[in-house]
Design an enzyme around this catalytic site. Structure first.
Site, PDB file in Angstrom:
ATOM      1  N   CYS A 116       0.806  -1.226   0.000  1.00  0.00           N
ATOM      2  CA  CYS A 116       0.000   0.000   0.000  1.00  0.00           C
ATOM      3  C   CYS A 116       0.838   1.275   0.000  1.00  0.00           C
ATOM      4  O   CYS A 116       0.306   2.365  -0.194  1.00  0.00           O
ATOM      5  CB  CYS A 116      -0.939   0.005   1.199  1.00  0.00           C
ATOM      6  SG  CYS A 116      -1.981  -1.470   1.287  1.00  0.00           S
ATOM      7  N   HIS A 253      -2.756   6.758   2.470  1.00  0.00           N
ATOM      8  CA  HIS A 253      -3.340   5.543   1.900  1.00  0.00           C
ATOM      9  C   HIS A 253      -4.735   5.359   2.472  1.00  0.00           C
ATOM     10  O   HIS A 253      -4.939   5.415   3.677  1.00  0.00           O
ATOM     11  CB  HIS A 253      -2.450   4.343   2.242  1.00  0.00           C
ATOM     12  CG  HIS A 253      -3.136   3.030   2.091  1.00  0.00           C
ATOM     13  ND1 HIS A 253      -3.864   2.678   0.967  1.00  0.00           N
ATOM     14  CD2 HIS A 253      -3.234   1.958   2.943  1.00  0.00           C
ATOM     15  CE1 HIS A 253      -4.370   1.468   1.128  1.00  0.00           C
ATOM     16  NE2 HIS A 253      -4.009   1.019   2.309  1.00  0.00           N
ATOM     17  N   ASN A 283     -10.479  -0.094  -0.110  1.00  0.00           N
ATOM     18  CA  ASN A 283      -9.020  -0.110   0.017  1.00  0.00           C
ATOM     19  C   ASN A 283      -8.452  -0.686  -1.275  1.00  0.00           C
ATOM     20  O   ASN A 283      -8.575  -1.870  -1.551  1.00  0.00           O
ATOM     21  CB  ASN A 283      -8.631  -0.966   1.221  1.00  0.00           C
ATOM     22  CG  ASN A 283      -7.126  -1.042   1.427  1.00  0.00           C
ATOM     23  OD1 ASN A 283      -6.332  -0.807   0.513  1.00  0.00           O
ATOM     24  ND2 ASN A 283      -6.718  -1.387   2.643  1.00  0.00           N
TER      25      ASN A 283
END
Length: 333
Positions: A116, A253, A283
């Site tokens: 990520c 993120h 996500n």
């Protein structure tokens, strides 16, 4: 002290698949509810690839979106960096697939995997290659097909993940560089809390679950991020000799909206200054930051010259935070 930079972020493009997975859809798959998901994550829906749609397809469409919005911007491109944890193949790289699709010649191409944190790792790498004089124009692409490695029997994690891709162009600019300073680090002993198995099925002698699917201990990931990222933000500001008031937007993120809110509270950043993509895309790992940036561009929030903190963090555990100026003009010039 501010770091040397001769590179500017100059163009952006994104793409998400057409298929939507809403909270109501998830209620039919696992024991969950829209209220439970929104309360704990802030997510309402995600985009999923079709059976025959893969990460390279998403990345190519994101690059095409950039080309359409900024005609001629990729002329003279000399490097492609792709961040992904869900490449179509072990090899060739996704970057090579992009090169082949567009037919660019005399160009380098490679993938990196920082989970990520991949987008900020890619930008950091591009800045270094350009500032050193080795390259002049680098395409940084982040793309993920997380739905293909999500365990849809795990009610705590399957509600989180979505698919998407984005591309940022980084090019030589001696007069108006984007990059001010950075923080970076790794906490490898946290790897057991977030992983996907590959060629081996154990980690430092520990037997792992998963069988190719993502496995996450959300509580431990949350604790690490909420503790370490505010410290990193403080260090970024100290290095740049700046204050929080000097920051226009915080772009972390988009792992989980509740995590973002916790980080903002601990760092003293108004949550209204956080740009996220989590509500409608879930996500998306390394793609989440560029999707958030483009949502802000499309809604006329993000302006050329705005000061940003871009902060990628994830499995490894690894992170890169960048303090930067947004260098993309509305005309793409």
């Amino acid at each position: 002290m501010k770091t040397l930079s001769k590179a500017r972020i100059s163009a952006i493009g994104t793409y998400v698949p057409e298929k939507r997975l809403t909270n109501e859809d998830l209620e039919k798959i696992v024991d969950t509810s829209d209220e439970w998901i929104v309360q704990r994550t802030g997510m309402k829906e995600r985009r999923l690839t079709s059976e025959q749609e893969f990460t390279s397809d998403l990345c190519i469409k994101a690059v095409e979106n950039l080309q359409n919005r900024y005609p001629g911007a990729l002329d003279g491109l000399d490097m492609i960096i792709v961040s992904t944890t869900t490449a179509d193949y072990a090899f060739p790289s996704t970057a090579c697939q992009i090169q082949d699709h567009f037919g660019w010649t005399d160009i380098g191409a490679f993938d990196l995997n920082a989970t990520c944190a991949g987008l900020t790792y890619g930008l950091h790498t591009a800045n270094g290659l350009i500032t050193s004089g080795l390259h002049r124009k680098i395409l940084v692409v982040a793309g993920e097909s997380l739905s293909k490695v999500t365990d849809y029997t795990d009610r705590t994690s399957c509600v989180l993940f979505g698919d998407g891709a984005g591309a940022l162009l980084v090019e030589r600019d001696d007069s108006s560089p984007s990059f001010i300073t950075f923080v970076q680090g790794t906490k490898g002993d946290g790897a057991r809390h977030l992983y996907r198995t590959g060629l081996r099925s154990d980690l430092k002698g520990e037997e792992l679950a998963g069988a190719g699917k993502m496995v996450q201990n959300g509580r431990e990931v949350y604790k690490w991020a909420a503790r370490s990222i505010p410290e990193g933000i403080k260090l970024l500001l100290e290095q740049a000799q700046m204050k929080l008031e000097d920051i226009d937007w915080f772009v972390p993120h988009s792992a989980n909206m509740r995590m973002v809110e916790s980080i903002c509270e601990k760092a003293g950043i108004p949550v209204e200054k956080a740009l996220t993509s989590v509500e409608w895309f879930g996500n998306t790992s390394s793609a989440s930051i560029v999707l958030a940036l483009d949502e802000a561009v499309k809604h006329d929030k993000l302006k050329e010259g705005d000061t940003l903190i871009l902060y990628g963090f994830g499995g490894g555990f690894t992170y890169t935070g960048l303090l930067a100026k947004w260098g993309v003009s509305a005309s793409g010039k």
